[in-house]
Design a protein around this motif. Structure first.
Motif, PDB file in Angstrom:
ATOM      1  N   THR A 231       0.766  -1.348  -0.077  1.00 14.88           N
ATOM      2  CA  THR A 231       0.008  -0.020   0.036  1.00 14.88           C
ATOM      3  C   THR A 231       0.920   1.060  -0.006  1.00 14.88           C
ATOM      4  N   ILE A 232       0.528   2.231  -0.835  1.00 10.94           N
ATOM      5  CA  ILE A 232       1.024   3.492  -0.699  1.00 10.94           C
ATOM      6  C   ILE A 232       0.015   4.189  -0.217  1.00 10.94           C
ATOM      7  N   ASP A 233      -0.872   3.931   0.639  1.00 11.11           N
ATOM      8  CA  ASP A 233      -2.004   4.807   1.250  1.00 11.11           C
ATOM      9  C   ASP A 233      -1.498   5.170   2.557  1.00 11.11           C
ATOM     10  N   SER A 234      -0.423   5.251   2.770  1.00  5.96           N
ATOM     11  CA  SER A 234       0.052   5.406   4.272  1.00  5.96           C
ATOM     12  C   SER A 234      -0.087   6.688   4.874  1.00  5.96           C
ATOM     13  N   TYR A 235      -0.405   7.724   3.836  1.00  5.63           N
ATOM     14  CA  TYR A 235      -0.429   9.221   4.185  1.00  5.63           C
ATOM     15  C   TYR A 235      -1.628   9.327   5.036  1.00  5.63           C
ATOM     16  N   ARG A 236      -2.681   8.297   4.875  1.00  7.81           N
ATOM     17  CA  ARG A 236      -3.992   8.705   5.670  1.00  7.81           C
ATOM     18  C   ARG A 236      -3.905   7.779   6.940  1.00  7.81           C
ATOM     19  N   ILE A 237      -4.528   8.566   8.038  1.00  9.15           N
ATOM     20  CA  ILE A 237      -4.738   7.696   9.251  1.00  9.15           C
ATOM     21  C   ILE A 237      -5.660   6.738   9.069  1.00  9.15           C
ATOM     22  N   GLY A 238      -5.380   5.323   9.511  1.00  3.84           N
ATOM     23  CA  GLY A 238      -6.241   4.342   9.317  1.00  3.84           C
ATOM     24  C   GLY A 238      -6.195   3.473   8.128  1.00  3.84           C
ATOM     25  N   PHE A 277      -0.363  -7.027  -5.227  1.00  3.10           N
ATOM     26  CA  PHE A 277      -1.685  -6.120  -5.473  1.00  3.10           C
ATOM     27  C   PHE A 277      -1.200  -4.937  -4.524  1.00  3.10           C
ATOM     28  N   VAL A 278      -1.198  -3.710  -5.510  1.00  4.90           N
ATOM     29  CA  VAL A 278      -0.701  -2.228  -5.062  1.00  4.90           C
ATOM     30  C   VAL A 278      -1.999  -1.433  -4.799  1.00  4.90           C
ATOM     31  N   ASP A 279      -2.265  -1.025  -3.715  1.00  2.14           N
ATOM     32  CA  ASP A 279      -3.232  -0.112  -3.317  1.00  2.14           C
ATOM     33  C   ASP A 279      -2.573   1.346  -3.312  1.00  2.14           C
ATOM     34  N   THR A 280      -3.324   2.343  -3.728  1.00  2.29           N
ATOM     35  CA  THR A 280      -2.767   3.843  -3.819  1.00  2.29           C
ATOM     36  C   THR A 280      -3.769   4.565  -2.911  1.00  2.29           C
TER      37      THR A 280
END
Ligand SMILES: Nc1nc2c(ncn2[C@@H]2O[C@H](COP(=O)(O)OP(=O)(O)OP(=O)(O)O)[C@@H](O)[C@H]2O)c(=O)[nH]1
Ligand SMILES: [Mg+2]
Length: 401
Positions: A231-238, A277-280
């Protein structure tokens, strides 16, 4: 004989177009100036639109016996006047000079009649099936461009009788709509590791879809495939916790990456895996800064990119999303939340406009079952108003077997 409607920037160009497409036999019946093309009503250009007819060539022309001429004349006159029954008959029975009458005489009469009833409004004169076609496409929320394309094709390829009957016309149109749908060639056994990246606006269901794909291949498939998630979604809390939770439940590795180096390292760790699988990060397509960052990381993954977009999105917004994410060179489109809409015309219209292929559909929040590989039937079964046309296709198939 078939009718046509064509447009070009000038009279000369439209005449050349008509001659090129339909040959010297083509005859023009009407001409008007229209505005065409443009985006959202802007930048529209003046164009010349002509309507006319052409015959298919000597071998296919029925001999112009007095009866066939009279039948053709009745049809044309009744269409022009919108007459039916007795009134048609009284027009047809008007003395006309009998057997010596040529098609050009009929056409002259047609033009005169058109002028006498106010002319210009060709829609009022449309055969019943064509009227129904417009309303069915509209009801399914096809774009006006898509509807226009189908209507023009129907006028071009079908005879008068073919346009009059909705069931037969609907069956043909269903075939054309089906042919227009391009499904993504998802090969389950493509070379591994197969890196699949999901991009798309915020909240459309990217993470949920990643979890569904991961579950389908990493938990449900037989034999189970080796799957990991990034995941490269680590900017958002949760956000990280959301995907980690799925990973924990399914027993699949999950990694969060924030830099190109980390992405490269994570991909190299996956050399023995079947799927990555890459989540963005879910960002508004208007947030160009964040999109550029995501783009850098996604390019490093060197995977195949799929654009996830909610099926409930308005057509104009959908066009904007497809355009804004274009730099990612996505090769497939995933429509999510199919359960929240009952119309698919706008989805098929935007796919047609952008020439994109559709890969998956999701229709609920349950992981993994609310996920399906997109097929032509996934859309055609969701179209309304084609029920009788659909059974006409089935009867056709049955009678051919
Ligand atoms: N009805 C319905 N809801 C869905 C579907 N897919 C996802 N959802 C729901 O949509 C919401 C958002 O899903 P996420 O997977 O977090 O969406 P996302 O695109 O990852 O969101 P961001 O990371 O914030 O951009 C959640 O409540 C999901 O359960 C679907 O196919 N149908
Ligand atoms: Mg997400």
């Amino acid at each position: 004989m078939d009718f046509f409607v064509e447009q070009a920037p000038t009279d000369q160009a439209v005449h050349a177009l008509v001659r090129g497409k339909y040959g010297e036999r083509a005859r023009i019946l009407s001409r008007r100036e229209v505005l065409s093309g443009g985006l959202l009503g802007l930048f529209r250009k003046r164009a010349v639109e002509v309507t006319g007819y052409y015959s298919h060539g000597p071998a296919r022309i029925r001999p112009s016996t007095p009866e066939t001429m009279e039948t053709e004349r009745r049809k044309i006159l009744s269409t022009v006047r919108g007459d039916e029954g007795d009134r048609t008959r009284s027009v047809a029975e008007t003395p006309t000079g009998g057997t010596g009458e040529s098609l050009s005489d009929v056409m002259r009469e047609l033009r005169a009649l058109r002028e006498s009833v106010g002319g210009g409004d060709t829609r009022r004169d449309e055969p019943e099936g064509l009227v129904q076609l417009r309303s069915v496409l509209d009801e399914n929320e096809f774009s006006s461009a898509y509807t226009g394309e189908i209507v023009e094709r129907a006028k071009r390829e079908l005879s008068y009788d073919g346009l009059a009957q909705w069931d037969a016309l609907g069956a043909r149109v269903l075939e054309w709509i089906s042919d227009n749908i391009s499904t993504f060639p998802w090969d389950e056994h493509a070379a591994t590791p197969r890196v699949v990246v999901l991009i798309g606006p915020t909240g459309v269901g990217k993470t949920t879809t990643i979890a569904k794909l991961a579950a389908m291949y990493g938990a449900v498939a037989d034999p189970v495939r080796k799957v990991r998630m990034i995941t490269i979604d680590s900017y958002r809390i949760g956000a990280l916790q959301q995907i980690q939770k799925y990973g924990e439940i399914m027993g699949l590795p999950v990694a969060a990456v924030e830099t190109k180096e980390e992405m490269r390292r994570q991909i190299s760790l996956a050399q023995d895996d079947d799927f990555v699988f890459v989540d963005t990060i879910g960002k508004s397509p208007r947030d160009f800064g964040k999109l550029a960052e995501v783009h850098e990381l996604v390019s490093e993954a060197r995977g195949e990119v799929h654009l996830a977009v909610s099926a409930t999105t308005k057509l104009a917004d959908m066009r904007e999303i497809f355009r804004q994410f274009e730099p990612f060179a996505y090769s497939g489109v995933i429509f999510t939340k199919m359960d929240e809409t009952s119309n698919v015309g706008n989805l098929l219209s935007v796919l047609r406009e952008t020439r994109k292929s559709v890969s998956f559909l999701t229709d609920g929040q349950s992981v993994p079952q609310d996920l399906e590989r997109a097929q032509v039937a996934s859309f055609t079964k969701r179209l309304h108003g084609f029920a009788r046309a659909r059974s006409a296709v089935v009867e056709d198939v049955v009678s051919m077997s």
